[in-house]
Design an enzyme around this catalytic site. Structure first.
Site, mmCIF file in Angstrom:
data_model
loop_
_atom_site.group_PDB
_atom_site.id
_atom_site.type_symbol
_atom_site.label_atom_id
_atom_site.label_comp_id
_atom_site.label_asym_id
_atom_site.label_seq_id
_atom_site.Cartn_x
_atom_site.Cartn_y
_atom_site.Cartn_z
ATOM 1 N N SER A 77 4.335 11.654 1.308
ATOM 2 C CA SER A 77 4.845 9.979 1.852
ATOM 3 C C SER A 77 6.053 10.354 0.659
ATOM 4 C CB SER A 77 4.154 9.934 0.106
ATOM 5 O OG SER A 77 3.798 8.449 -0.498
ATOM 6 N N ASP A 123 -1.339 7.291 4.109
ATOM 7 C CA ASP A 123 -0.247 8.300 2.931
ATOM 8 C C ASP A 123 -0.786 9.553 2.398
ATOM 9 O OD1 ASP A 123 -0.041 9.399 -0.017
ATOM 10 O OD2 ASP A 123 1.376 7.567 0.162
#
Length: 358
Positions: free
Chosen positions: A52, A166
């Site tokens: 991320s 993510d």
């Protein structure tokens, strides 16, 4: 040989460091402060893995452009952030990421991961297969785009027939990709550390005030019931919570609108007689807290399998996930935590003077 022992055996050369940079939204600005501190102290970064926001900062550092990212991040205002977030009604997430990726592309240019001067891995999650995906080849911006697709907020990214999101879903602290890096020291930077002191939940600040003004201004376009139905939807509440307004003042705003139609009687005695013993959480506060707990547990399991020589933990209370206008202070937090951790490491690393017997 790796770890502090290797540091003691090679004082004449720079200590080689492999970094694992965790997920956590805007708290990832702390990664910039950590890396700046490492560079200033003469450490050589020889490998990076990121999930991320860790993938963003790690990729830009691997491309040798961290200073440009820091300058850009510290120039952002709330208004700029809202323009970058690029809301989407039809996408699988309420926000797109193209404008953010355009900014990253402007900083690093069209570069492939295998061409980077520092070995780098961006970690994403295959939503269909339920597995982590490592980007170690191919366009840098594509690996970053897949890794930052926060569930429910930024739309997933399709690559090679896989739907990717993510990296923090399964691997919030990616230690495994740096396990094979030839380094003297492995450093893990977690963005899900325990809260230190008072949390910002009790201090709404500028972001909440701005969002409440936005909510009030909505009355110019919708009646109270319509606006409430729009802003009280799960996706709207999720974004408002991540921006720093977990509970927009919809009730007060609705009451103000109702006041135009006449007085409203309310019975408040039921709430007054009950003393809250535990924090009150809305449905999305519960969800976000659940994600934090799950990611903390996953990070602990990762560290058990792949121990780091040095763990730096950034408290969750440092900022909310989408408070990207707070780069200056969050970078400073990263610098302070890195300084404290490295000071302790370097003191422990000093050889003990032999005892002199008289």
């Amino acid at each position: 040989m790796s770890g502090p022992a290797a540091m003691r055996s090679s004082k004449s050369s720079a200590t080689r460091v492999a970094l694992a940079l965790g997920s956590g939204g805007a708290r990832g600005y702390a990664h910039i402060g950590v890396i700046q501190t490492l560079r200033e102290r003469g450490y050589e970064i020889v490998g990076i893995a990121g999930s991320s926001m860790g993938a963003v900062v790690g990729g830009v550092q691997a491309a040798g452009r961290l200073d440009e990212l820091a300058d850009w991040a510290t120039s952002l205002t709330q208004r700029t952030i809202l323009r970058l977030l690029d809301p989407s009604i039809t996408a699988a997430g309420v926000l797109r990421a193209e404008k953010i990726l355009d900014a990253v592309r402007d900083i690093v240019g069209p570069v492939a991961i295998e061409q980077l001067p520092i070995p780098y891995t961006a970690v994403a999650t295959d939503l269909v297969a339920g597995k982590s995906v490592w980007f170690q080849r191919g366009p840098l911006d594509e690996g970053i785009r897949a890794s930052i697709a926060i569930p429910g907020v930024i739309a997933p990214h399709e690559v090679g027939g896989r739907l990717l999101a993510d990296g923090g879903i399964l691997d919030p602290l990616p230690m495994a990709p740096i396990a094979g890096v030839s380094a003297d020291l492995t450093i893990a930077v977690s963005l899900n550390g325990g809260d230190a002191g008072t949390t910002r939940d009790d201090e709404p600040g500028v972001t909440v005030e701005w969002l409440n003004r936005m909510v009030r201004s909505t009355s110019a376009l919708f009646d109270a019931n319509t606006a409430r139905s729009l802003l009280d939807r799960p996706t709207a509440r999720a974004v408002l919570n991540r921006l720093g307004a977990a509970t927009p003042d919809l009730e007060a705003w609705s009451e103000a609108a109702d006041a135009e139609r006449g007085p409203v009687s309310r019975d408040e005695s039921s709430d007054a007689d009950v003393a809250p013993e535990i924090p009150k959480m809305g449905s999305f506060e519960v969800m976000n807290r659940t994600i934090d707990i799950a990611q903390s547990a996953l990070a602990r399991h990762t560290l058990a399998a792949y121990p780091a020589d040095l763990l730096i933990e950034v408290p969750r209370s440092t900022c909310r996930s989408l408070e990207f206008h707070r780069a200056v202070e969050v970078i400073a937090v990263g610098r302070a935590l890195a300084t404290q951790a490295l000071d302790a490491l370097e003191v422990d690393d000093q050889p003990t003077a032999p005892a002199i017997e008289g």
